[in-house]
Write an enzyme that holds these catalytic residues in place. Structure first.
Site, PDB file in Angstrom:
ATOM      1  N   ASP A   1     -11.327  -0.944   6.700  1.00 26.41           N
ATOM      2  CA  ASP A   1     -10.072  -1.700   7.086  1.00 26.41           C
ATOM      3  C   ASP A   1      -9.060  -0.543   6.811  1.00 26.41           C
ATOM      4  OD1 ASP A   1     -10.273  -1.611   4.214  1.00 26.41           O
ATOM      5  OD2 ASP A   1      -8.960  -3.332   3.938  1.00 26.41           O
TER       6      ASP A   1
ATOM      7  N   LYS B   1       0.722   3.195  -3.327  1.00 22.80           N
ATOM      8  CA  LYS B   1      -0.451   3.654  -3.908  1.00 22.80           C
ATOM      9  C   LYS B   1      -0.682   5.135  -3.929  1.00 22.80           C
ATOM     10  CE  LYS B   1      -3.001  -0.518  -2.929  1.00 22.80           C
ATOM     11  NZ  LYS B   1      -4.370  -1.144  -2.465  1.00 22.80           N
TER      12      LYS B   1
ATOM     13  N   ASP C   1     -17.478   3.518  -0.036  1.00 24.37           N
ATOM     14  CA  ASP C   1     -17.106   2.350   0.852  1.00 24.37           C
ATOM     15  C   ASP C   1     -16.001   1.423   0.239  1.00 24.37           C
ATOM     16  OD1 ASP C   1     -18.717   2.110   3.155  1.00 24.37           O
ATOM     17  OD2 ASP C   1     -20.257   2.644   1.736  1.00 24.37           O
ATOM     18  N   ASP C   2     -15.552   0.439   0.955  1.00 22.91           N
ATOM     19  CA  ASP C   2     -14.299  -0.366   0.720  1.00 22.91           C
ATOM     20  C   ASP C   2     -14.936  -1.331  -0.583  1.00 22.91           C
ATOM     21  OD1 ASP C   2     -12.589   0.090   2.938  1.00 22.91           O
ATOM     22  OD2 ASP C   2     -14.286  -0.529   3.958  1.00 22.91           O
TER      23      ASP C   2
ATOM     24  N   GLY D   1      -9.022 -16.412 -12.868  1.00 25.13           N
ATOM     25  CA  GLY D   1      -7.987 -15.152 -12.870  1.00 25.13           C
ATOM     26  C   GLY D   1      -7.515 -15.041 -14.091  1.00 25.13           C
ATOM     27  N   HIS D   2      -6.462 -14.269 -14.109  1.00 24.57           N
ATOM     28  CA  HIS D   2      -5.502 -13.950 -15.251  1.00 24.57           C
ATOM     29  C   HIS D   2      -3.978 -13.824 -14.546  1.00 24.57           C
ATOM     30  CE1 HIS D   2      -8.887 -13.026 -17.972  1.00 24.57           C
ATOM     31  NE2 HIS D   2      -9.388 -12.353 -16.852  1.00 24.57           N
TER      32      HIS D   2
ATOM     33  N   CYS E   1       0.720  -1.214   0.197  1.00 26.75           N
ATOM     34  CA  CYS E   1       0.078   0.077  -0.047  1.00 26.75           C
ATOM     35  C   CYS E   1       0.940   1.379   0.028  1.00 26.75           C
ATOM     36  CB  CYS E   1      -0.982  -0.007   1.134  1.00 26.75           C
ATOM     37  SG  CYS E   1      -2.245  -1.086   0.923  1.00 26.75           S
TER      38      CYS E   1
END
Length: 706
Positions: free
Chosen positions: A593, A402, A418-419, A508-509, A399
């Protein structure tokens, strides 16, 4: 460091953080082999240096001075450190099996796991005895006994040089803390047979002077709680019993098919087993052509030969060198106090000057692992675009890499929401969120565990039960063979974390890129109304479920700073799932969170969405070990300045600075209208380092630090 022009093509795996492997990593950092990916596996974040153990036991060295920091050393060498206990080598599949973790594949493998002085044949030893090796657990148990109270009665099983040296160190260490020692050595046969007659006579005199009792031809038959039963039926009272007799290999090595009858790994002059892709060094190895006693001096001198031969094998270029051990070596034996005895070729001398000499040798050896230079910023090109400048520190991962809260608000033109998004499908409420992390660790296993917990955090913060997940993986450049191995490790780890949370990976990828990036899109189901940012009410109390400080600790780690034990503890806390915490907080008025924006930024999100303010009790906020010390030394995450912006009215000194520290897989922050203290007690009982850190106020948008 890994060359940007060559993909990874070969995996070198080092099992064990012994002296030889530590030196190999130090030298590898100076001249890595392009295309080779290095992994080291060890149960502990640090490895104790045997040469300084008696001095530590006697009280001359701190525990920190005793330990080689494997986490920092691995980071410095560009290697991935896997904290786990190896339990088998499957040569057919080319993997190392690690307790509780996916198998780790290798192309070239080296073993340096040391030995143990456990006594499995002595009844009661497993329950009541403390083996002198491995050194790390022994040092921890000894410190607890030394600093205790009551009779200081110690029994050492084994009258070799190691047992005698340990006995004198224990006697001195107990006196140093004001306790009256009663130290006894039990030897089945004759003590000190490994040294010459003159040296043995001097050591016996030194033992008597230290108040150590030596009982020869005296065999223990059983250990009880607080006592050693002898073969004549008598008992010897003891509060601490340790075994220093003999050297035993770890039993799991035998299944490799590479050991002798005693269980030691057989190697030739080139330190290579009969399996040409596997090497072994240190005490776990038996040099078939030139057998020698188990001594650290051989392990140290094996390092340059092992490094050469590993590089030669990885490259296929040939040119393996033989290791030629010296016929005898200088034995420097601590005598408890700051005095030592030296013996070689039967000649023995003793005195304080020899201890000072030994001390200089040991400190010089350890200094090469303590003084690890930080990574240098690359030279700036010229000419270059106006305003282009090199950062004075590496860009953080997780993080910490970011975008800041203000940047996102400006780009989105709206308040941070919101998350997770809430979907209403046929009356069922489902939440969905996506997140990914830029790599901040070389170990994909730890990265995946943390990234999965981090992505699940958005679901748990809404009070939902995880349901399904899609994985998005970017691997650093490597050959297809290594990519297959790499992906298998990552996906097995991801399935384990998601499965424990109740979610299934449904697809997924993947792609290749410049560095490792791990992300997940996760859905969850809500049995009741989702918990949002809005809803906090004045008078609600604020609960935080994890300590702060991961951003500063990871920033330090990227600069080869920060104690490895603190880094390992931080990673373990980051990887802690929060499903149980979410369930205990199901009655929250509002919840989020704590991740990239830091505690202050995420708390502001709640305040803005709920139209309230907050008061934070700074002293009640839990902090990760080592975070405050690093922060006060000026260590900051890349995102810190952006998180700090907009909070100019708040202090940023001392613990307050960590309010703006970006957290990866951080804790849940909940506004609770019920009995917050009772909920917090339940959280702590469930294993969370939770705390009530403040309360919601009726001053909209205002955050106050007390």
């Amino acid at each position: 460091m890994q060359s940007t022009s060559l993909p990874f093509s070969r995996d070198l795996v080092l099992v064990g953080g012994g002296h030889t492997h530590a030196l190999v990593l130090r030298k590898w950092a100076m001249d890595p082999l392009p295309g080779a990916r290095v992994t080291i596996i060890d149960p502990n974040a640090t490895a104790a240096y045997s040469g300084m153990l008696p001095g530590h036991v006697a009280g001359h060295y701190t525990r920190a001075e005793l330990d080689i920091d494997l986490v920092r050393l691995s980071q410095f060498a560009g290697a991935r450190f896997v904290q786990g206990r190896a339990c088998a080598v499957d040569r057919g599949r080319g993997v190392v099996q690690v307790e509780g973790l996916p198998d780790i594949g290798y192309d070239v493998l080296s073993l340096d796991v040391g030995i143990t002085s456990r006594m499995p044949d002595l009844p009661g030893f497993a329950e009541y005895g403390v083996p002198a090796k491995p050194l790390g657990p022994f040092a921890q148990r000894w410190a607890a006994f030394r600093d205790g109270s009551g009779p200081a009665q110690v029994v050492i099983l084994g009258g070799g040089v190691a047992g005698v040296e340990l006995a004198m160190a224990m006697a001195h260490g107990l006196r140093a803390v004001g306790r009256a020692p009663e130290v006894t050595i039990l030897e089945r046969d004759t003590a000190l047979t490994a040294v010459g007659g003159s040296a043995a006579v001097k050591l016996r005199a030194a033992m008597r002077a230290a108040g150590v009792t030596l009982r020869e031809n005296c065999a223990p038959v059983r250990l009880h709680s607080g006592a050693v039963e002898l073969e004549d039926g008598s008992e010897l009272t003891a509060g601490f019993v340790t075994g220093a007799a003999g050297a035993h290999p770890y039993p799991w090595l035998a299944q490799s098919g590479l050991t002798d009858e005693a269980g030691f790994v057989e190697v030739d002059a080139r330190l290579r087993t009969r399996d040409g892709s596997i090497f072994a060094v240190g005490d776990c190895a038996e040099m078939v052509e030139t057998p020698r006693a188990k001594a650290g001096v051989y392990a140290v001198r094996q390092a340059p030969v092992l490094l050469n031969n590993l590089r030669a094998t990885l490259s296929g270029a040939g040119g393996l060198r033989p290791y030629v051990p010296q016929k005898d070596y200088l034995k420097l034996i601590s005598l408890g106090e700051k005095s030592a005895q030296a013996e070689k070729f039967g000649i023995a001398l003793a005195g304080p000057a020899l201890w000072r000499w030994k001390d200089r040798i040991d400190r010089k050896f350890m200094a090469q692992f303590d003084d690890l230079p930080a990574p240098e910023a690359p030279d700036l090109p010229w000419p270059r675009a106006a305003g282009a400048a090199s950062e004075d520190k590496p860009l953080c991962g997780g993080c910490g890499s970011k975008l800041g809260r203000a940047v996102l608000q400006s780009a989105l033109g709206e308040t941070i929401g919101d998350d997770s998004a809430v979907l209403d499908t046929g009356g069922a409420q489902q939440v969905i969120s996506t997140d990914h992390l830029r790599g901040f660790l070389a170990d994909p296993l730890a990265m995946t565990r943390i990234a999965a917990v981090h992505a699940l955090g958005d679901i748990w913060a809404m009070g939902a039960a995880p349901q399904a997940a899609l994985a998005q993986i970017t691997l650093p450049r490597q050959t297809p063979e290594l990519a297959e191995r790499h992906m298998a490790e990552i996906m097995e780890t991801a399935r384990a974390v998601m499965g424990e949370a109740g979610a299934e990976i449904v697809g997924g990828h993947s792609t290749m890129g410049a560095e490792l990036i791990v992300g997940f899109t996760v859905t969850g189901l809500c049995e009741r109304a989702p918990i949002t940012l809005a809803g906090a009410r004045p008078g609600d109390r604020l609960i935080l479920t994890k300590p702060l400080g991961s951003g500063v600790l990871m920033a330090a780690h990227m600069r080869h700073a920060g104690p490895g034990a603190d880094i390992a503890a931080c990673l373990a806390r980051m990887a802690q799932p929060q499903g149980a915490a979410s369930e205990l907080l199901r009655g929250a008025s509002a919840m989020t969170d704590v991740t990239g924006f830091g505690l202050a930024g995420h708390l502001r999100n709640i305040c803005e969405a709920s139209g309230v303010g907050a008061r934070i009790m700074l002293r009640d906020i839990p902090l990760l070990k080592g975070a405050l010390d690093l922060s006060e030394k000026g260590v900051r995450s890349s995102l810190y300045a952006q998180n700090r912006a907009g909070f100019e009215d708040l202090a940023d000194d001392g613990p307050a600075a960590l309010l703006f520290d970006p957290q990866t897989a951080g804790g849940l922050l909940a506004a609770i209208g019920g009995d917050a203290d009772a909920i917090c007690r339940d959280l702590r009982q469930a294993g969370f380092e939770a705390a009530v850190i403040g309360e919601v106020t009726d001053a909209p948008g205002q955050i106050e630090i007390v």
